[in-house]
Design an enzyme around this catalytic site. Sequence first.
Site, PDB file in Angstrom:
ATOM      1  N   LYS A   1       0.737  -1.226   0.138  1.00  0.00           N
ATOM      2  CA  LYS A   1      -0.824  -0.076   0.062  1.00  0.00           C
ATOM      3  C   LYS A   1       0.837   1.155  -0.032  1.00  0.00           C
ATOM      4  O   LYS A   1       2.016   0.561   0.474  1.00  0.00           O
ATOM      5  CB  LYS A   1      -0.753  -0.217   1.152  1.00  0.00           C
ATOM      6  CG  LYS A   1      -0.242  -0.159   2.036  1.00  0.00           C
ATOM      7  CD  LYS A   1      -1.001  -0.861   3.342  1.00  0.00           C
ATOM      8  CE  LYS A   1      -0.075  -0.335   4.841  1.00  0.00           C
ATOM      9  NZ  LYS A   1      -0.616  -0.719   5.994  1.00  0.00           N
TER      10      LYS A   1
ATOM     11  N   TYR B   1      15.905  30.382   8.867  1.00  0.00           N
ATOM     12  CA  TYR B   1      14.658  31.038   8.881  1.00  0.00           C
ATOM     13  C   TYR B   1      14.763  30.818  10.483  1.00  0.00           C
ATOM     14  O   TYR B   1      14.944  30.066  11.082  1.00  0.00           O
ATOM     15  CB  TYR B   1      13.546  30.002   8.171  1.00  0.00           C
ATOM     16  CG  TYR B   1      13.218  30.295   7.264  1.00  0.00           C
ATOM     17  CD1 TYR B   1      12.987  31.531   6.685  1.00  0.00           C
ATOM     18  CD2 TYR B   1      13.038  29.361   6.150  1.00  0.00           C
ATOM     19  CE1 TYR B   1      12.667  31.877   4.976  1.00  0.00           C
ATOM     20  CE2 TYR B   1      12.983  29.536   4.943  1.00  0.00           C
ATOM     21  CZ  TYR B   1      12.241  30.524   4.591  1.00  0.00           C
ATOM     22  OH  TYR B   1      12.582  31.051   2.780  1.00  0.00           O
TER      23      TYR B   1
END
Length: 390
Positions: free
Chosen positions: A51, A272
């Site tokens: 999956k 940042y």
Amino acid sequence: MPVDAAPQTFSAIPADCAGGILTIDLSALAANYRTLRDRVGPAVTCAAAVKADAYGLGAARVVPALYRAGCRTFFVAHLAEGAAIRPLLGPDCTIFVLNGAMPGTEAALHAAGLVPVLNSLEQITRWRALAHQTGASLPAALQLDSGMSRFGLSEEDLGTLLAENAPLAGLAPKLVMSHLACADEPAHPANHAQHTAFQRLRARLPAMPASLAASSGLFLGPDWHFDMVRPGAALYGINPTPGQPNPMHPVVRLQARLIQTRQIGPGTAVGYGAGFIADRPSRIATLAVGYGDGFPRAIGGRGHAILPTRPDIMLPIVGRISMDCLAVDVTALGSTPLAAGTALDLIGPHHPLEEAAAAAGTIGYELLTGLGARYHRLYRDDTSPQGENA
Ligand SMILES: *Cc1c(COP(=O)(O)O)cnc(C)c1O
């Protein structure tokens, strides 16, 4: 994984311009499949959970490799995932859809050659209705809730079902299954409680093959194997026995390529939010992988990179992860030349997936399934016959 072995390439993003390289070792995957299959023995079917695009590694390549290794039973979560891999597999293969059919998609699921896992009375009713319409007996798996409260019939549901006249009319039941919530903690009391509940519930159904264990459950021992095991994670190299040595081969290597380096002085901020401030003269490298590549932002300030030629030195990831890049403190490398384009390991032979995941506060499963589409992907397969790479 031998770094130098000629890899087979399969990727939309050419290697020379990619910021990151994701190497998937299909030979290691096949070896992991054989390890698990041999562990359960010939009387037990070893299926494969593929999956979420084979846990992010690419079902289009993983599924045929598993087939060549002998796997004939596959589990996906969605109809679309099953439909995508059906053409890769012969009629000798069964593909189970764990979520079952969404309302109105029963005929499509059947037409795609897939077998639903029926999780609720409602799903059973809808599948029987299709069987009635088509006049055929339709294959299905039945899921029982043995204590995880996620999928499957509760004890009460089972009572309701069995009170009906011919409750399984029109169904050709292939499997009765349940799933363990705590298999990665062998001493957890929920394991035995679920085992007992599963035995009690399935005894009320006509005899059919049974399955309880995924990767970690398989390692709980033969009592947990029943007729089929359904490993996913272990195939992809995730340790099914957390806290103990990993019995699986690593399958994934993730590398980020260097864009530039700079020398900064004490007090200089990186990234940042000025999330890192150097406290000494430092050499900082900017690597071209960021959270836009699915490399978790949470790993900023906590994870590590490794220069493959200096596996003895863990290089700290400093400051915040940006969308397209991250910063690594490479001061410890001294004056080692670092050419633009050099690939550093974020996950690799000296820095296992679990370590990177732990640094991000997550698990290998989430890290793998999150890895984005922007890498150059190299599929390595030392065992593949010529021409299998199309
Ligand atoms: C995902 C899944 C598996 C595979 O689990 P792993 O822990 O990855 O081995 C097996 N069975 C079910 C029902 C699943 O949802």
